[in-house]
Scaffold this motif. Structure first.
Motif, PDB file in Angstrom:
ATOM      1  N   UNK A  24       1.772  -6.496  -8.077  1.00  0.00           N
ATOM      2  CA  UNK A  24       0.635  -5.960  -8.813  1.00  0.00           C
ATOM      3  C   UNK A  24       0.741  -4.474  -9.082  1.00  0.00           C
ATOM      4  N   UNK A  25      -0.250  -3.902  -9.783  1.00  0.00           N
ATOM      5  CA  UNK A  25      -0.141  -2.529 -10.278  1.00  0.00           C
ATOM      6  C   UNK A  25       0.006  -1.470  -9.193  1.00  0.00           C
ATOM      7  N   UNK A  60      -6.632  -0.925 -19.854  1.00  0.00           N
ATOM      8  CA  UNK A  60      -5.307  -1.506 -19.993  1.00  0.00           C
ATOM      9  C   UNK A  60      -4.527  -1.501 -18.693  1.00  0.00           C
ATOM     10  N   UNK A  61      -3.241  -1.850 -18.758  1.00  0.00           N
ATOM     11  CA  UNK A  61      -2.392  -1.974 -17.565  1.00  0.00           C
ATOM     12  C   UNK A  61      -1.944  -0.608 -17.055  1.00  0.00           C
ATOM     13  N   UNK A 237      -9.309  -2.092 -14.892  1.00  0.00           N
ATOM     14  CA  UNK A 237      -9.130  -2.756 -13.617  1.00  0.00           C
ATOM     15  C   UNK A 237      -7.862  -3.565 -13.481  1.00  0.00           C
ATOM     16  N   UNK A 238      -7.023  -3.611 -14.499  1.00  0.00           N
ATOM     17  CA  UNK A 238      -5.729  -4.254 -14.352  1.00  0.00           C
ATOM     18  C   UNK A 238      -5.697  -5.719 -14.708  1.00  0.00           C
ATOM     19  N   UNK A 301      -0.135  -3.134 -27.112  1.00  0.00           N
ATOM     20  CA  UNK A 301      -0.237  -2.095 -28.138  1.00  0.00           C
ATOM     21  C   UNK A 301      -1.334  -1.064 -27.838  1.00  0.00           C
ATOM     22  N   UNK A 302      -2.534  -1.475 -27.376  1.00  0.00           N
ATOM     23  CA  UNK A 302      -3.550  -0.466 -27.051  1.00  0.00           C
ATOM     24  C   UNK A 302      -3.099   0.500 -25.961  1.00  0.00           C
ATOM     25  N   UNK A 303      -2.441  -0.025 -24.918  1.00  0.00           N
ATOM     26  CA  UNK A 303      -1.974   0.836 -23.830  1.00  0.00           C
ATOM     27  C   UNK A 303      -0.974   1.861 -24.348  1.00  0.00           C
TER      28      UNK A 303
END
Length: 391
Positions: A24-25, A60-61, A237-238, A301-303
């Motif tokens: 995870x992140x 986003x991520x 929040x991932x 794309x947004x990130x």
């Protein structure tokens, strides 16, 4: 030629991380810190913490945005794109393949997955120790980190993280504003504010324009692209937060069955890299390889636009002497937030028995003191988890 060699280096390093970064992140941030800060020294601890702090404010991520940001600092826009490709596409391709085999594969509960969770414990613990040494050297910053830990642990919500960072920045501004440390940053920044403004304009243009285009058009793929783009643009929040949103977007419409969605969810836990690549699975389930690739582009794309759009302004802001004190407070809070996330969910989901703790201690020792390559630690964790499952 030197620039192409630099891009190739970014691709090789980010791809290796994309193949080995489980957990995870927060775990990804640990892997990034180990590889980019400790081993390769592409940036220093404070620059890395600044980048992590920025990612907490953006939807986003987070780990993908940090990876893109590091690639940009190292090799410009192409460096950011190369870093994104290397870190993201291993899991995206794996999940596209899982469309055909995930339901029969049954890996979500296997022993080696538990071993990979334990690897994440060792990696994040190592990252926290390294960052704490540089970012909380005095009692005041240690105290800020402590309260950030307590607040985010007792109020486990992404808004609490943003609130903690804002409060820590305010405290740092007043407490450390007389501290005129002349520490040098190790990176130069290759993107102009004009380019950043264009990226932000595109971000909001897609966010507003795609729903309108989807409404007036009968082309199915435009609506699908819009659904993935909005998921990537509006979710804080991932990956664990975006999964239920994707379920609401695609299961009720019949584009993907509940059974197939749950099978993909299990597969997403079994592969390294960002959880946002679960979109690759859904896209492939809907429309094969092309659908999987389209979904991957749409959700990330947004990130990409946000990190390219905000970094030039963030970079200038952090060079302002009046803001340095605030960033000292923010960086201390980041340490506390990472410790909180280290406990929940990483520790609580991985350390379930004394044997698990023993394996985590071994992996930590291999990484920190024996200084073995991360892929060796990952492989050892996977094998150890499989052995534990058999015992």
């Amino acid at each position: 030629m030197p620039y192409l060699k630099q891009l190739l280096e970014i691709l090789v390093v980010s791809t290796r991380l994309g193949l080995t970064s489980f957990g995870g992140p927060i775990a990804h941030l640990g892997y990034f810190h180990e590889e980019y800060v400790r081993r390769r020294k592409w940036l220093d601890d404070k620059s890395y913490a600044d980048l992590v702090a920025l990612s907490q404010f953006l939807p986003g991520p987070a780990s993908s945005q940090v990876g893109i940001g590091i690639g940009v600092m190292k090799g410009g826009v192409l460096g950011g794109f190369t870093s994104f490709i290397g870190f993201t596409f291993p899991s995206a391709i794996a999940l596209i393949l899982f469309v055909f085999v995930a339901q029969e594969f049954g890996v979500a509960d296997s022993g080696f997955i538990q071993g990979l969770k334990i690897v994440a414990v060792a990696v994040v613990a190592s990252a926290i120790l390294g960052m704490a040494k540089h970012l909380t050297p005095d009692l005041t910053r240690k105290t800020i980190a402590l309260f950030a830990l307590i607040a985010t642990l007792l109020i486990p919500h992404f808004l609490s993280q943003i609130g903690v960072i804002l409060i820590a920045g305010l405290l740092g501004y007043f407490i450390f504003r007389e501290n005129q440390s002349e520490e040098k940053r190790s990176m130069t920044f290759p993107i102009t504010k004009r380019f950043g403004t264009i990226c932000l304009t595109l971000f909001f243009g897609f966010l507003i324009g795609l729903p309108i285009l989807s409404y007036v058009s009968s082309v199915t793929w435009i609506g699908i692209f819009d659904s993935f783009y909005r998921a990537g643009a509006l979710v804080f929040g991932g990956g664990h937060v975006v999964l239920p949103l994707l379920e609401r977007e695609f299961v009720p419409t019949g584009l993907i069955s509940e059974e197939s969605f749950l099978a993909g969810y299990g597969a997403a836990q079994a592969v390294p890299g960002p959880l946002f690549t679960f979109a690759s699975y859904i896209g492939a389930d809907i429309s094969g390889w092309t659908g999987g690739l389209m979904a991957t582009v749409a959700i990330f794309l947004p990130a990409f636009l946000l990190i390219l759009g905000t970094l030039p302004f963030w970079y200038s802001l952090r060079q302002n002497s009046q803001i340095k004190g605030a960033l000292m407070g923010v960086n201390a809070a980041v340490v506390g937030i990472l410790i909180s996330a280290f406990y929940q969910p990483i520790w609580t989901s991985a350390i379930l028995s004394p044997v698990d703790f023993a394996l985590a201690a071994l992996l930590f020792f291999m990484l920190v003191y024996w200084k073995l390559p991360p892929w060796v630690v990952v492989l050892t964790g996977a094998i150890g988890g499989s052995i534990i499952a058999i015992l």
